[in-house]
Write a protein that holds these residues in place. Structure first.
Motif, PDB file in Angstrom:
ATOM      1  N   SER A  99      86.726  89.161 -22.942  1.00  0.00           N
ATOM      2  CA  SER A  99      86.868  88.009 -22.835  1.00  0.00           C
ATOM      3  C   SER A  99      87.861  87.995 -22.189  1.00  0.00           C
TER       4      SER A  99
ATOM      5  N   HIS B  54      82.512  86.472 -23.692  1.00  0.00           N
ATOM      6  CA  HIS B  54      81.583  84.968 -23.351  1.00  0.00           C
ATOM      7  C   HIS B  54      82.686  84.354 -22.117  1.00  0.00           C
ATOM      8  N   GLY B  55      82.334  83.146 -21.167  1.00  0.00           N
ATOM      9  CA  GLY B  55      82.534  82.292 -19.834  1.00  0.00           C
ATOM     10  C   GLY B  55      82.603  83.366 -18.824  1.00  0.00           C
ATOM     11  N   GLU B  56      83.076  83.415 -17.571  1.00  0.00           N
ATOM     12  CA  GLU B  56      82.280  84.330 -16.599  1.00  0.00           C
ATOM     13  C   GLU B  56      83.595  84.893 -16.121  1.00  0.00           C
TER      14      GLU B  56
ATOM     15  N   GLU C  66      92.652  78.557 -20.413  1.00  0.00           N
ATOM     16  CA  GLU C  66      92.792  78.017 -19.186  1.00  0.00           C
ATOM     17  C   GLU C  66      93.953  78.032 -19.286  1.00  0.00           C
TER      18      GLU C  66
END
Lengths: 286, 569
Positions: free
Chosen positions: B276, B316-318, B422
């Motif tokens: 990830s 996890h996450g896109e 982010e």
């Protein structure tokens, strides 16, 4: 204070946080190395301490919680010319990343590790950290911290770490000097830094550390590992500051035959070398 | 004359099964024939049951066979397990007092002792098999000479001769007639296992940093990288755990080194958070996932394709990823180079899915099928580094393709900031929602670009007909041979082999599926994960799955039977 490394990223720390002193010490130490910005990489994990690299204008790898050390080790193995410094918290390095702490000391990768040791998980709001004093009332420790505190300097010494020191966030010049020595030390260098948390740690305050922290006298023999171990285990009454132990040993990069030389990024893959590898597996024609 | 002979060598771990296998496969290539070796071993250092299946052919051999013509049981205790698979016209050798056909009592131990050591029973057996195959002992000598010197060579050579002489005097004439390989002129071949091919492909693809924690069946890749990497300046380090392995690789890759890790399911599970991280920091890395049966420790030395869905969704996450699934050592060599290139071109993690079957399969391949692609770097260096504000580099610059110019630390005049949070275009953490949207979309645009470069599936057989068999990864050659068997039944059967499972080639599969009456996936798992993936990505439902989940690979005859049974005979 130097402005060379300033960035325009706002800090997210509480007023009075020990991280400010550590940030100033890091900047002073980096400036004193004489290195250019592009030659330095600051590596961190997650937590309030781990945000420090965003406030220093050098290369930054702000990775995952607990994983600063393996990232830093990979960076140093791939480009031995970079000065690699890890700066992160006690939960990050000694808790989530405990296994990497053990094994990178054994590996003796040439990196400097600065641990902001405030004995508490601040960003998640006040739980016990690996270094919390026994009985300390953490947000999730309803009967006080039940586990014995992790003794970072003693563990480092037991593993044969070649540079073991303790700084104090309130004494910027002193801590900056320890950091500079750690960066210049060839091998894995640990500086554990006492760091008051003004919001969540009401026990280990500036006042509490101030009464106990004592700088080692100039005559302290940094080559005496047993003495260093005794000093490393002192805590409740006096907490020794300074370089406890120093011994140079061949670094990982010096021992690994492929690490020295050009950065891995600059190494070619000649087609002939690949053909040779395939030829080794060839059978003879009739 | 078409040759198709299946030999099985079996013994306890430590009895030299691999030595014999290695000897036989080299003798066969030296005689101008081809082979396919499958490994069946247990999770232990000594004892237990180890077997090598060596299938020999006049044409290149690409799958194993259950039925065995020649069995060498170095440990006779294992006969009950292996003897039933011996064909009526075949023979089995074991050190037993007396035996009925197809078993032949061979005093392997006594001959080994005469050759100088009881441990040489395996080589005595190899000598007997060499005789049955009609392979000149000089061919065997030259192979032994490559591995043994001095006294060791002499003893092995003696053991081989004793075995051959015994076979000459004791094997029925019928057996010699049946198995003799007619003389042929040998061609130059490359002997490669799946793991070896993958590791060499990674090296050819410019891999310069590798880390790993030993885990069967991925360890073989690490061994080759550690042994052969130094010739191209590759740094290998055994990590303290798989979390460290992938994180170290990401650190190295952040500095611009092409990096790889190799593991199996359990180790991959630990790597997931770093996968990830690679997605968020847009760091190129290649992760080899050599699957074995799970859950948990499962069957450590056996095979399965049970981690397809895990590989597709891990982390996890896109974020975009590439998942490749080579079907042979040649494809492993090729796709490992491709993975190295694409990971860097798109700054994404690339997963190469193999399994114990492919990892441990050894074949002889045509040297011309090992294409070495030139290494093209995608990192911005020196004068090409984009200017702008002094010292500021937008490592995560928003671009139309989603791909930002990748700069690396150490470049004079710039600093490179990468964050797991982010971040803004210059890499600093942000909690600004508008920036978040721009960054999510930028990363996903890379996924769309990646889909445009999908390695197409391979289709074999007629363009339309009654049955389509679809598989991915290691089942490629098994499914192809299954198709040939069913075609001999008179059925119009075609196959699809997926070399890439993500981004999924949905348009191609949807179109092909529409041209066949019945569509089955052939999967080394219980759940039919590929069938589910096709349903999800193509909106079409396949008619069923031929599964296998006992820990062993498919064989073509067995897969063909399963198809016949399923279709009502």
């Amino acid at each position: 204070m130097t402005e060379k490394y300033d960035t325009d990223v706002e800090t997210a720390w509480c007023p009075g946080c020990g991280n400010f002193g550590i940030l100033n010490a890091v900047k002073k130490a980096l400036e004193a190395t004489g290195k250019e910005k592009h030659e330095i990489v600051l590596v961190s994990g997650i937590g309030q301490a781990a945000k420090l690299p965003h406030h220093v204008d050098v290369n930054v790898f702000n990775g995952l919680h607990g994983r600063a050390l393996p990232a830093a080790a990979g960076i140093k193995m791939a480009n031995a010319g970079l000065t690699v410094v890890v700066t992160s918290g006690d939960g990050d390095i000694y808790g989530e990343g405990g296994n990497h702490f053990l094994h990178n000391i054994r590996r003796n990768v040439d990196i400097a590790l600065f641990v902001h040791d405030n004995q508490v998980y601040g960003l998640t709001k006040g739980q016990a950290s690996p270094t919390s004093d026994a009985g300390w009332p953490g947000a999730l420790q309803r009967s006080g911290a039940l586990s014995a505190p992790f003794p970072p300097l003693a563990v480092a010494l037991a593993l044969g770490c070649g540079f073991v020191a303790r700084g104090y966030a309130a004494d910027v010049d002193f801590t900056a000097d320890l950091m500079l020595q750690a960066i210049r030390f060839p091998g894995f260098a640990l500086v554990d830094i006492l760091q008051p948390c003004v919001t969540f740690n009401r026990k280990n305050t500036y006042e509490w550390y101030g009464r106990r922290a004592v700088k080692l006298p100039p005559e302290h023999d940094v080559t005496d590992r047993r003495k260093a171990m005794d000093l490393a285990l002192k805590w409740e009454e006096t907490i020794p500051l300074g370089v406890l132990y120093r011994k140079e040993m061949p670094t990982f990069g010096q021992r690994h035959p492929q690490v020295s030389g050009p950065a891995l990024c600059d190494r070619e893959t000649p087609e002939e070398a690949i053909r040779a590898l395939l030829r080794k597996r060839m059978t003879a024609a009739g | 004359m078409r040759i198709d002979t299946s030999i099985r060598v079996t013994g306890a771990a430590g009895q030299g099964v691999h030595t014999v296998g290695n000897l036989i496969m080299r003798m066969v290539v030296g005689a101008g024939y081809h082979f396919h070796v499958t490994q069946d071993y247990m999770s232990r250092i000594r004892g237990g049951r180890t077997a090598q299946g060596i299938r020999i052919g006049s044409d290149p051999v690409r799958a194993g066979r259950e039925e065995t013509e020649i069995l060498l049981a170095i440990n006779p205790d294992l006969l009950p397990h292996f003897l039933p698979a011996v064909a009526r016209d075949g023979f089995a050798l074991a050190d037993v007092p007396s035996a009925d056909p197809p078993l032949v009592a061979a005093p392997l131990g006594e001959m080994a002792a005469r050759a100088g050591s009881p441990i040489l029973a395996n080589v005595v057996g190899a000598g007997a098999i060499a005789f049955a195959l009609g392979i000149p002992l000089e061919t065997a000598d030259s192979i032994l000479a490559a591995d043994f010197q001095g006294d060791y060579f002499d003893k092995n050579r003696t053991a081989l001769r004793l075995g051959a002489e015994w076979a000459r005097d004791h094997l029925p004439e019928r057996i010699r007639e049946r198995f003799r390989l007619p003389p042929r002129v040998p061609a130059t071949r490359i002997i490669l296992s799946g793991n070896e091919a993958l590791a060499l492909g990674a090296i050819a693809g410019g891999c310069k940093f590798a880390a790993g924690y030993p885990m069967t069946p991925g360890t073989g890749i690490l061994s080759v990288l550690a042994r052969e990497g130094p010739s191209v300046g590759l740094v290998f380090e055994q990590a303290e755990d798989e979390i460290a392995a992938l994180t170290m690789a990401l650190g190295a890759a952040y500095t611009g080194a092409r990096s790889l890790v190799a593991t199996s399911g359990g180790g991959f599970a630990l790597m997931v958070e770093a996968l990830s991280l690679a997605g968020m920091m847009e760091i190129p890395v290649v992760v080899v996932l050599a699957m074995r049966p799970g859950p948990a420790t499962g069957m450590p030395t056996r095979t399965e394709q049970g981690d397809l869905e895990f590989a597709l969704s891990a982390g996890h996450g896109e974020f975009p990823r590439l998942v490749l699934s080579p079907g042979s050592p040649e494809e492993a060599f090729d796709l490992a180079q491709h993975a190295m290139d694409m990971a860097e071109a798109f700054q994404v993690p690339a997963i190469v899915l193999t399994d114990q079957y492919l990892a441990d399969t050894i074949v002889d391949i045509d040297p011309s099928s090992c294409a070495v692609r030139p290494v093209r770097r995608h990192i911005v260096r020196g004068g090409s580094v984009p200017g702008g504000e002094p010292g500021k580099v937008l490592r995560y610059a928003i671009t139309e393709s989603g791909i930002s110019p990748m700069t690396v630390p150490g470049e004079a005049g710039i600093t490179v900031v990468s964050d797991s949070d982010e971040h803004t275009e210059d890499g600093h953490l942000t909690e600004d929602h508008a920036t978040r949207i721009r960054m999510v979309e930028k990363r996903l645009r890379k996924g769309s670009m990646l889909a445009g470069r999908t390695v197409p599936p391979l289709v074999s057989g007629p363009p339309n007909g009654e049955l389509l068999l679809i598989g991915f990864g290691s089942t490629k050659e098994v499914i192809e041979e299954t198709r040939q068997i069913l075609a001999r039944d008179g059925r119009t059967v075609a196959t699809v082999h997926l070399r890439q499972v993500w981004p999924f080639p949905a348009d191609e599969i949807t179109e092909i599926v529409s041209r066949f009456g019945t569509v089955l996936t052939v999967e080394n798992n219980a759940g039919g994960q590929l069938a589910r993936l096709i349903r999800r990505e193509c909106g079409v439902t396949v008619d069923g799955t031929i599964p296998r989940y006992d820990g062993l690979p498919f064989t073509p005859a067995e897969a063909a039977d399963a198809v016949r049974t399923r279709r009502g005979g």
